[in-house]
Design a protein around this motif. Structure first.
Motif, PDB file in Angstrom:
ATOM      1  N   LEU A 166      47.879  47.479  43.953  1.00  0.00           N
ATOM      2  CA  LEU A 166      48.675  47.475  42.740  1.00  0.00           C
ATOM      3  C   LEU A 166      47.755  47.340  41.531  1.00  0.00           C
ATOM      4  N   PRO A 167      48.054  48.033  40.444  1.00  0.00           N
ATOM      5  CA  PRO A 167      47.159  48.004  39.278  1.00  0.00           C
ATOM      6  C   PRO A 167      47.137  46.638  38.606  1.00  0.00           C
ATOM      7  N   THR A 168      46.014  46.341  37.963  1.00  0.00           N
ATOM      8  CA  THR A 168      45.877  45.094  37.208  1.00  0.00           C
ATOM      9  C   THR A 168      46.543  45.229  35.840  1.00  0.00           C
ATOM     10  N   LEU A 169      46.663  44.105  35.183  1.00  0.00           N
ATOM     11  CA  LEU A 169      47.258  44.051  33.842  1.00  0.00           C
ATOM     12  C   LEU A 169      46.189  43.728  32.820  1.00  0.00           C
ATOM     13  N   ASP A 170      46.190  44.451  31.716  1.00  0.00           N
ATOM     14  CA  ASP A 170      45.237  44.198  30.632  1.00  0.00           C
ATOM     15  C   ASP A 170      45.866  43.200  29.659  1.00  0.00           C
ATOM     16  N   GLU A 205      38.436  28.349  29.651  1.00  0.00           N
ATOM     17  CA  GLU A 205      37.940  29.576  29.028  1.00  0.00           C
ATOM     18  C   GLU A 205      39.034  30.635  29.060  1.00  0.00           C
ATOM     19  N   ASP A 206      38.899  31.600  28.159  1.00  0.00           N
ATOM     20  CA  ASP A 206      39.866  32.693  28.068  1.00  0.00           C
ATOM     21  C   ASP A 206      39.194  33.998  28.471  1.00  0.00           C
ATOM     22  N   LYS A 207      39.899  34.806  29.270  1.00  0.00           N
ATOM     23  CA  LYS A 207      39.412  36.118  29.680  1.00  0.00           C
ATOM     24  C   LYS A 207      40.509  37.146  29.461  1.00  0.00           C
ATOM     25  N   GLN A 208      40.128  38.413  29.580  1.00  0.00           N
ATOM     26  CA  GLN A 208      41.075  39.505  29.423  1.00  0.00           C
ATOM     27  C   GLN A 208      41.193  40.257  30.735  1.00  0.00           C
ATOM     28  N   GLY A 209      42.416  40.450  31.199  1.00  0.00           N
ATOM     29  CA  GLY A 209      42.644  41.200  32.417  1.00  0.00           C
ATOM     30  C   GLY A 209      42.999  40.308  33.587  1.00  0.00           C
ATOM     31  N   SER A 210      43.847  40.845  34.486  1.00  0.00           N
ATOM     32  CA  SER A 210      44.359  40.027  35.596  1.00  0.00           C
ATOM     33  C   SER A 210      43.470  40.070  36.827  1.00  0.00           C
ATOM     34  N   GLU A 211      42.230  40.535  36.680  1.00  0.00           N
ATOM     35  CA  GLU A 211      41.225  40.400  37.724  1.00  0.00           C
ATOM     36  C   GLU A 211      40.056  39.622  37.150  1.00  0.00           C
ATOM     37  N   VAL A 212      39.648  38.593  37.866  1.00  0.00           N
ATOM     38  CA  VAL A 212      38.559  37.732  37.403  1.00  0.00           C
ATOM     39  C   VAL A 212      37.518  37.623  38.513  1.00  0.00           C
ATOM     40  N   MET A 213      36.261  37.916  38.153  1.00  0.00           N
ATOM     41  CA  MET A 213      35.130  37.685  39.049  1.00  0.00           C
ATOM     42  C   MET A 213      34.218  36.668  38.386  1.00  0.00           C
ATOM     43  N   TRP A 214      33.837  35.654  39.139  1.00  0.00           N
ATOM     44  CA  TRP A 214      33.011  34.591  38.568  1.00  0.00           C
ATOM     45  C   TRP A 214      31.542  34.799  38.935  1.00  0.00           C
ATOM     46  N   PHE A 215      30.715  34.990  37.914  1.00  0.00           N
ATOM     47  CA  PHE A 215      29.269  35.010  38.095  1.00  0.00           C
ATOM     48  C   PHE A 215      28.600  33.920  37.251  1.00  0.00           C
ATOM     49  N   ALA A 216      29.325  33.395  36.283  1.00  0.00           N
ATOM     50  CA  ALA A 216      28.824  32.311  35.430  1.00  0.00           C
ATOM     51  C   ALA A 216      29.981  31.348  35.180  1.00  0.00           C
ATOM     52  N   ARG A 222      42.432  38.785  42.121  1.00  0.00           N
ATOM     53  CA  ARG A 222      43.029  39.949  41.452  1.00  0.00           C
ATOM     54  C   ARG A 222      44.539  39.914  41.609  1.00  0.00           C
ATOM     55  N   LEU A 223      45.225  39.911  40.488  1.00  0.00           N
ATOM     56  CA  LEU A 223      46.683  40.007  40.456  1.00  0.00           C
ATOM     57  C   LEU A 223      47.068  41.450  40.157  1.00  0.00           C
ATOM     58  N   GLY A 224      47.886  42.042  41.019  1.00  0.00           N
ATOM     59  CA  GLY A 224      48.416  43.374  40.795  1.00  0.00           C
ATOM     60  C   GLY A 224      49.889  43.314  40.441  1.00  0.00           C
ATOM     61  N   PHE A 225      50.326  44.260  39.607  1.00  0.00           N
ATOM     62  CA  PHE A 225      51.720  44.256  39.142  1.00  0.00           C
ATOM     63  C   PHE A 225      52.112  45.687  38.805  1.00  0.00           C
ATOM     64  N   ARG A 226      53.290  46.106  39.275  1.00  0.00           N
ATOM     65  CA  ARG A 226      53.715  47.470  38.989  1.00  0.00           C
ATOM     66  C   ARG A 226      55.230  47.571  39.001  1.00  0.00           C
TER      67      ARG A 226
END
Length: 827
Positions: free
Chosen positions: A393-397, A415-426, A525-529
């Motif tokens: 399912l597609p992510t949300l911006d 912290e604030d991020k954009q998009g319903s998929e988050v990968m943590w490297f820091a 990753r959150l998908g929504f459609r």
């Protein structure tokens, strides 16, 4: 020591200032993207960046600093344009500098052994010569601007199945003539500053621990003097890998080499290897200019500047890699003033890149719909979706707030991020990468009352609540799957009846240790459609019928073509074949624009009058496609891979999974030997859907007056091939002249023919050009595994000249007067 004093020292002099402990520290990363600095001597950290189609910088695979997205490897390979690859390399160097990086983890030059390789899109071609020639130019361009190329993945990484542990069992001749050959060409002709070792074993030994591959062949035979870097998490031992020739373990902090200092203190051989590898790390810091001018390597200092000339280059490269596969009746280019219906799942959504470590946060993603509307005007272009082709399912911006929680549930960082998929490297200060807890809060905006699809997948444990009620539990029964390089779960889906308006959603997340995963890698990753209407294909056909022309945009996405997992088959996903057939029935002036990372089956091919293969051509995709569709640019691409007519015709015969593909019991056996791609077509007598090297132009061309500089050559000699190319059409266009070599009478079995030279020609109507191509002894030679030598037998050869592997009308005889051989192992 001051930075100026450090810069003034030679590599050896600086090395002599380092203690053994400091030398060891240089041999594993400090984090995911940086080496360890030696502050006492003002030796700065060196930053590296993915990847082949853009410089992502030190951020996550999604989000992060904006950057230019170039065409993927197979799209560049389809250009058959050496000079274009050199230009791309130069442009990528500037992108790397903007991200504070002195090393780019590129290019990928593994061959297309199987059509099902998940990373097919990242490489250039099925042929070693074409791959090596293009990669050489890419590396030369990149390094001419002061950024190190890291040629990967050395060697035998032709599929993703169990890539961290599987042994690629490759016969010696196939290893030498196919899989090592592009690496050899790049090392000898471009002198790359770095090589990346692959995850896999070759013939039972991890490449990163193979003295034969890395010391005897790479450094000994070929004279490679640069740095060997592990693939991320691909270091499996301490002193053993170091003594075999693996210099730098990535990422950091070290896992495999935590005991290296102690081993070096007690073992002279390991201590000597530490010094040699530390010298190579220091040399890399020097040659990239990092020692003289340390870069701002922190992620926060990365620049996301967009360069106009780079945009223009990406647009041109996208057109040059687009392959016109069919154009019955000259349907294309589209006439001025036409109305066009743009249909399909890849019409309004720009598919500009593949998945995995090659993805990035592109400055823009121009869809075919946007490109055609910009070129023709809004009023002349209509649109319908027709069907979906998502794997997930597609992510949300949308904005996402992340609260990091302490042991008692208290918030310790936000912290604030954009998009319903988050990968943590820091992570924020005080948050531990392997033990954190996170709560992600976001708002779902629903346009109408309906059942909606929601999904989660994660590298780590996750659960989703909507309006306070649990919707998905991917925590208590987490199961491993194919996501996130096979370190994540499978996608877990649920349906929820939601009313129009806003709904609060919360994702809880906690890391989960997975054997073999890269340190600290966590993602969710959150998908929504919204649901697709039952009559979506019928509606698409209705829209198509009302336009002069229909452009059906079908294919795959970066979810289907991605690092970490191979493709399940060659069929287009979802209802795309049915969509093409329905649109074709409604409008006979239908053009199919296909975007994939490799071959697919086309059951509708016989009825479609025009077909373009567009690959994933980077951020300017829609503009590049519009340029080709409207005739502003000639479709310059030629297939760098054979398109089989059926899955059973693939050389690895994957219809019955076994030892040959994808592998069994830790081994994948390259039983097809030398016969992959067009070599397999010749050997097995199959009829491909489209052959290697094939592609049409909007113009027509004629090859004539072919001749050799001499009909006989002595051992060690060279010969030039000349052929005249004339544009016999009424439009400017491009043609690729291809020269294959056939050994008429061989001592050992050889492919029927092998590509050994090519040239791309651009000509105005009526113009002609004489192309000269040189062939040396290696163009005539095979590898004799018993002699451990390259050998060209005395006798008759035939040079086959034409425009694809199955269209070679010109045959020129060549005689070699005596046997030629070149020992690779000196006795």
């Amino acid at each position: 020591m001051t930075p100026t004093e450090a810069h003034a020292l030679s590599t050896d002099a600086l090395l002599n200032q380092l203690t053994l402990e400091e030398q060891v520290l240089l041999l594993a990363g400090a984090d995911s993207w940086r080496t360890v600095p030696v502050e006492r001597l003002n030796v700065p950290a060196l930053k590296v960046s993915d990847g082949p189609a853009g410089a992502r910088g030190g951020g996550p695979l999604v989000g992060g600093t904006p950057t230019a997205a170039f065409p993927v490897g197979i799209a560049l390979g389809a250009s058959w344009n050496v000079e274009l690859l050199r230009e791309v390399g130069v442009a990528l160097a500037r992108e790397a500098h903007d991200k504070g990086a002195g090393v780019l983890l590129a290019p990928t030059i593994n061959l297309f052994r199987s059509a099902l390789n998940g990373r097919n899109f990242e490489s250039y071609a099925e042929d070693p010569y074409l791959t090596g020639a293009l990669a050489t130019a890419y590396v030369q361009g990149l390094q001419s601007a002061g950024v190190a190329a890291t040629v990967k993945h050395f060697v035998g990484n032709e599929s993703e199945y169990q890539r961290n542990s599987i042994s690629s069992d490759i016969p010696e001749r196939a290893l030498r003539e196919l899989y090592l050959r592009p690496f050899e060409m790049v090392v000898r002709d471009a002198q790359p500053w770095a090589i990346m070792s692959s995850y896999n074993k070759v013939n039972g030994t991890y490449v990163s621990e193979s003295p034969r591959l890395m010391k005897d062949i790479l450094r000994g035979e070929w004279g490679f003097g640069g740095l060997v870097i592990s693939d991320w998490g691909g270091t499996y031992s301490s002193g053993e890998s170091l003594r075999a020739g693996l210099d730098l373990e990535m990422p950091g902090p070290s896992r495999a080499r935590t005991g290296l200092l102690e081993e070096a203190q007690r073992d002279p051989a390991t201590r000597a290897a530490v010094r040699e590898s530390a010298r190579r790390v220091l040399r890399m810091i020097q040659v990239t200019g990092t020692l003289a001018q340390p870069r701002a390597v922190a992620n926060a200092a990365e620049k996301g500047e967009e360069h106009g000339d780079t945009r223009a280059l990406i647009r041109r490269a996208g057109a040059e890699g687009t392959v016109l596969l069919k154009n019955d009746g000259g349907l294309l280019p589209l006439p001025a003033g036409a109305t066009v219906a743009v249909i399909g799942p890849n019409a309004a959504k720009a598919q500009v890149m593949g998945g995995g470590s090659a993805q990035m946060n592109a400055h823009r993603k121009v869809s075919p719909l946007e490109g055609l509307r910009a070129a023709l005007g809004e009023d002349r272009v209509t649109y319908a979706l027709g069907c979906n082709n998502d794997r997930y399912l597609p992510t949300l911006d949308i904005p996402v707030r992340i609260d990091y929680l302490g042991p008692d549930g208290e918030i310790i960082a936000t912290e604030d991020k954009q998009g319903s998929e988050v990968m943590w490297f820091a992570f924020p200060e005080g948050v531990e990468s392997e033990s954190f807890r996170a709560r992600l809060s976001l708002t779902l905006t629903v346009p109408a009352d309906a059942e909606y699809d929601l999904s989660l997948y994660s590298a780590g444990l996750s659960r989703l609540t909507v309006d306070g009620q649990e919707v998905i539990d991917n925590w208590t029964n987490w199961q491993p799957g194919d996501t996130y390089f096979a370190f994540g779960s499978n996608e877990v889906r649920s349906q929820r009846l939601l009313s129009a308006g806003e709904h609060s959603a919360v994702i809880e997340f906690m890391p989960r240790a997975v054997e073999g995963s890269v340190a600290g890698f966590s993602a969710v990753r959150l998908g929504f459609r919204a649901p697709l209407s039952v009559g979506a294909i019928h509606e698409a056909a209705r829209v198509a019928a009302q336009a002069d022309y229909a452009v059906v945009c079908v294919g795959t996405t970066g979810e289907w073509e991605t690092e970490g997992v191979d493709r399940a088959g060659l069929d287009l996903p979802g209802d795309q074949n049915a969509l093409v057939s329905a649109v074709l029935a409604a409008n006979p002036h239908t053009i199919v624009l296909l975007q994939t990372g490799g071959p697919v089956l086309m059951p509708w091919l016989g009825g479609v009058p025009a077909l373009l293969q567009g690959w994933f051509p980077g951020q300017e995709a829609g503009h590049a496609f519009a340029d080709v569709l409207l005739g502003h640019a000639d479709p310059g691409g030629r297939l760098p891979q054979t398109f089989p007519a059926r899955l059973e015709d693939d050389p690895t015969h994957p219809e019955t999974p076994d030892l040959q593909y994808p592998g069994e019991n830790g081994h994948v056996e390259y039983k097809e030997g030398l016969f992959i791609g067009y070599r397999h077509v010749d050997h097995a007598g199959t009829q491909p859907l489209f052959p290697f090297g094939f592609g049409l132009s909007y113009s027509s061309f004629e090859l004539s007056e072919a001749r050799l500089s001499e009909a006989e050559i002595e051992p060690g000699g060279q010969v030039n091939v000349q052929v005249q190319v004339q544009n016999t059409g009424e439009r400017a266009g491009q043609q690729v002249v291809q020269v294959y070599v056939r050994d008429v009478k061989t001592t050992l079995e050889r492919p029927t023919k092998e590509l050994k030279a090519f040239a791309r020609v651009s000509l105005e109507p009526g113009a002609s050009q004489t192309v000269t191509l040189g062939l040396d002894m290696r163009a005539l030679a095979y590898f004799d595994d018993e002699l451990q030598a390259w050998v060209a037998d005395a006798g008759q050869f035939e040079l086959l000249i034409g425009t694809s592997s199955m269209d070679l009308p010109i045959h020129l005889p060549l005689k070699l007067t005596g046997k030629w051989s070149w020992l690779v192992v000196k006795t």
